[in-house]
Design a protein around this motif. Structure first.
Motif, PDB file in Angstrom:
ATOM      1  N   TYR A 151       0.811  -1.224   0.000  1.00  0.00           N
ATOM      2  CA  TYR A 151       0.000   0.000   0.000  1.00  0.00           C
ATOM      3  C   TYR A 151       0.843   1.272   0.000  1.00  0.00           C
ATOM      4  O   TYR A 151       0.358   2.330   0.348  1.00  0.00           O
ATOM      5  N   GLY A 152       2.072   1.189  -0.404  1.00  0.00           N
ATOM      6  CA  GLY A 152       2.955   2.350  -0.394  1.00  0.00           C
ATOM      7  C   GLY A 152       2.813   3.238  -1.619  1.00  0.00           C
ATOM      8  O   GLY A 152       2.011   2.991  -2.527  1.00  0.00           O
ATOM      9  N   TRP A 153       3.638   4.258  -1.648  1.00  0.00           N
ATOM     10  CA  TRP A 153       3.555   5.306  -2.664  1.00  0.00           C
ATOM     11  C   TRP A 153       3.938   4.830  -4.065  1.00  0.00           C
ATOM     12  O   TRP A 153       3.579   5.476  -5.048  1.00  0.00           O
ATOM     13  N   LEU A 154       4.623   3.691  -4.191  1.00  0.00           N
ATOM     14  CA  LEU A 154       4.991   3.220  -5.523  1.00  0.00           C
ATOM     15  C   LEU A 154       3.780   2.808  -6.368  1.00  0.00           C
ATOM     16  O   LEU A 154       3.885   2.677  -7.583  1.00  0.00           O
ATOM     17  N   ASN A 155       2.639   2.642  -5.732  1.00  0.00           N
ATOM     18  CA  ASN A 155       1.419   2.332  -6.487  1.00  0.00           C
ATOM     19  C   ASN A 155       1.053   3.450  -7.459  1.00  0.00           C
ATOM     20  O   ASN A 155       0.396   3.201  -8.472  1.00  0.00           O
ATOM     21  N   VAL A 191     -13.007  -4.813 -10.857  1.00  0.00           N
ATOM     22  CA  VAL A 191     -12.889  -3.439 -10.355  1.00  0.00           C
ATOM     23  C   VAL A 191     -11.700  -2.763 -11.028  1.00  0.00           C
ATOM     24  O   VAL A 191     -10.599  -3.319 -11.087  1.00  0.00           O
ATOM     25  N   ALA A 192     -11.916  -1.575 -11.536  1.00  0.00           N
ATOM     26  CA  ALA A 192     -10.853  -0.817 -12.213  1.00  0.00           C
ATOM     27  C   ALA A 192      -9.720  -0.492 -11.239  1.00  0.00           C
ATOM     28  O   ALA A 192      -9.946  -0.293 -10.044  1.00  0.00           O
ATOM     29  N   TRP A 193      -8.511  -0.403 -11.766  1.00  0.00           N
ATOM     30  CA  TRP A 193      -7.345  -0.134 -10.926  1.00  0.00           C
ATOM     31  C   TRP A 193      -7.472   1.175 -10.167  1.00  0.00           C
ATOM     32  O   TRP A 193      -6.957   1.307  -9.064  1.00  0.00           O
ATOM     33  N   THR A 194      -8.177   2.131 -10.727  1.00  0.00           N
ATOM     34  CA  THR A 194      -8.347   3.428 -10.066  1.00  0.00           C
ATOM     35  C   THR A 194      -9.252   3.332  -8.842  1.00  0.00           C
ATOM     36  O   THR A 194      -9.219   4.207  -7.986  1.00  0.00           O
ATOM     37  N   SER A 195     -10.045   2.276  -8.753  1.00  0.00           N
ATOM     38  CA  SER A 195     -10.990   2.127  -7.636  1.00  0.00           C
ATOM     39  C   SER A 195     -10.519   1.158  -6.559  1.00  0.00           C
ATOM     40  O   SER A 195     -11.205   0.990  -5.551  1.00  0.00           O
ATOM     41  N   GLY A 254      -0.029  -2.868  -6.454  1.00  0.00           N
ATOM     42  CA  GLY A 254       0.192  -3.321  -5.082  1.00  0.00           C
ATOM     43  C   GLY A 254      -1.077  -3.764  -4.381  1.00  0.00           C
ATOM     44  O   GLY A 254      -1.013  -4.495  -3.397  1.00  0.00           O
ATOM     45  N   TYR A 255      -2.223  -3.345  -4.866  1.00  0.00           N
ATOM     46  CA  TYR A 255      -3.497  -3.772  -4.275  1.00  0.00           C
ATOM     47  C   TYR A 255      -3.823  -5.170  -4.809  1.00  0.00           C
ATOM     48  O   TYR A 255      -4.853  -5.412  -5.426  1.00  0.00           O
ATOM     49  N   PRO A 257      -1.757 -10.180   5.561  1.00  0.00           N
ATOM     50  CA  PRO A 257      -0.331  -9.814   5.530  1.00  0.00           C
ATOM     51  C   PRO A 257      -0.058  -8.783   4.440  1.00  0.00           C
ATOM     52  O   PRO A 257      -0.653  -8.836   3.361  1.00  0.00           O
ATOM     53  N   GLN A 258       0.812  -7.835   4.762  1.00  0.00           N
ATOM     54  CA  GLN A 258       1.152  -6.773   3.819  1.00  0.00           C
ATOM     55  C   GLN A 258       2.663  -6.741   3.610  1.00  0.00           C
ATOM     56  O   GLN A 258       3.428  -7.094   4.492  1.00  0.00           O
ATOM     57  N   CYS A 259       3.044  -6.317   2.450  1.00  0.00           N
ATOM     58  CA  CYS A 259       4.456  -6.140   2.126  1.00  0.00           C
ATOM     59  C   CYS A 259       4.809  -4.685   2.428  1.00  0.00           C
ATOM     60  O   CYS A 259       4.293  -3.778   1.774  1.00  0.00           O
ATOM     61  N   PRO A 260       5.658  -4.420   3.420  1.00  0.00           N
ATOM     62  CA  PRO A 260       5.955  -3.034   3.786  1.00  0.00           C
ATOM     63  C   PRO A 260       6.863  -2.309   2.800  1.00  0.00           C
ATOM     64  O   PRO A 260       6.866  -1.092   2.745  1.00  0.00           O
ATOM     65  N   SER A 261       7.642  -3.074   2.030  1.00  0.00           N
ATOM     66  CA  SER A 261       8.588  -2.449   1.110  1.00  0.00           C
ATOM     67  C   SER A 261       8.634  -3.247  -0.188  1.00  0.00           C
ATOM     68  O   SER A 261       9.103  -4.389  -0.214  1.00  0.00           O
TER      69      SER A 261
END
Length: 87
Positions: free
Chosen positions: A12-16, A34-38, A23-24, A54-58
């Motif tokens: 969920y970081g800024w690289l999305n 569902v569209a990537w923008t949503s 990343g979602y 579980p989430q990937c922090p980096s």
């Protein structure tokens, strides 16, 4: 299985911003229509579901770990019992 690793992780970081919200990942697999923008809106609708996974922090860290680790490779797969013949 609480001892089993997750099949996939979301980031969920800024690289999305640069990757069309790739990343979602869990959200996309749950709702591929569902569209990537949503996808961020979808996550916000049900935080009790996605915030507990579980989430990937980096993302760069995950790629580094994938390249450098002897435990991860393209051959790591979740094996499931077959439910019948493939038609």
């Amino acid at each position: 299985c609480s001892r089993c690793p997750a099949e996939t992780y979301s980031y969920y970081g800024w690289l999305n911003i640069f990757s069309y919200n790739v990343g979602y990942h869990n959200e996309h697999h749950d709702f591929p229509q569902v569209a990537w923008t949503s996808l961020p809106k979808l996550k916000a609708l049900v935080p009790e579901v996605y915030d507990t996974l579980p989430q990937c922090p980096s993302w760069p860290g995950m790629i580094y770990r994938y390249v450098m680790s002897d435990e991860l490779s393209a051959y790591n797969r979740v094996l499931r019992p077959t439910s019948g013949k493939v038609q």
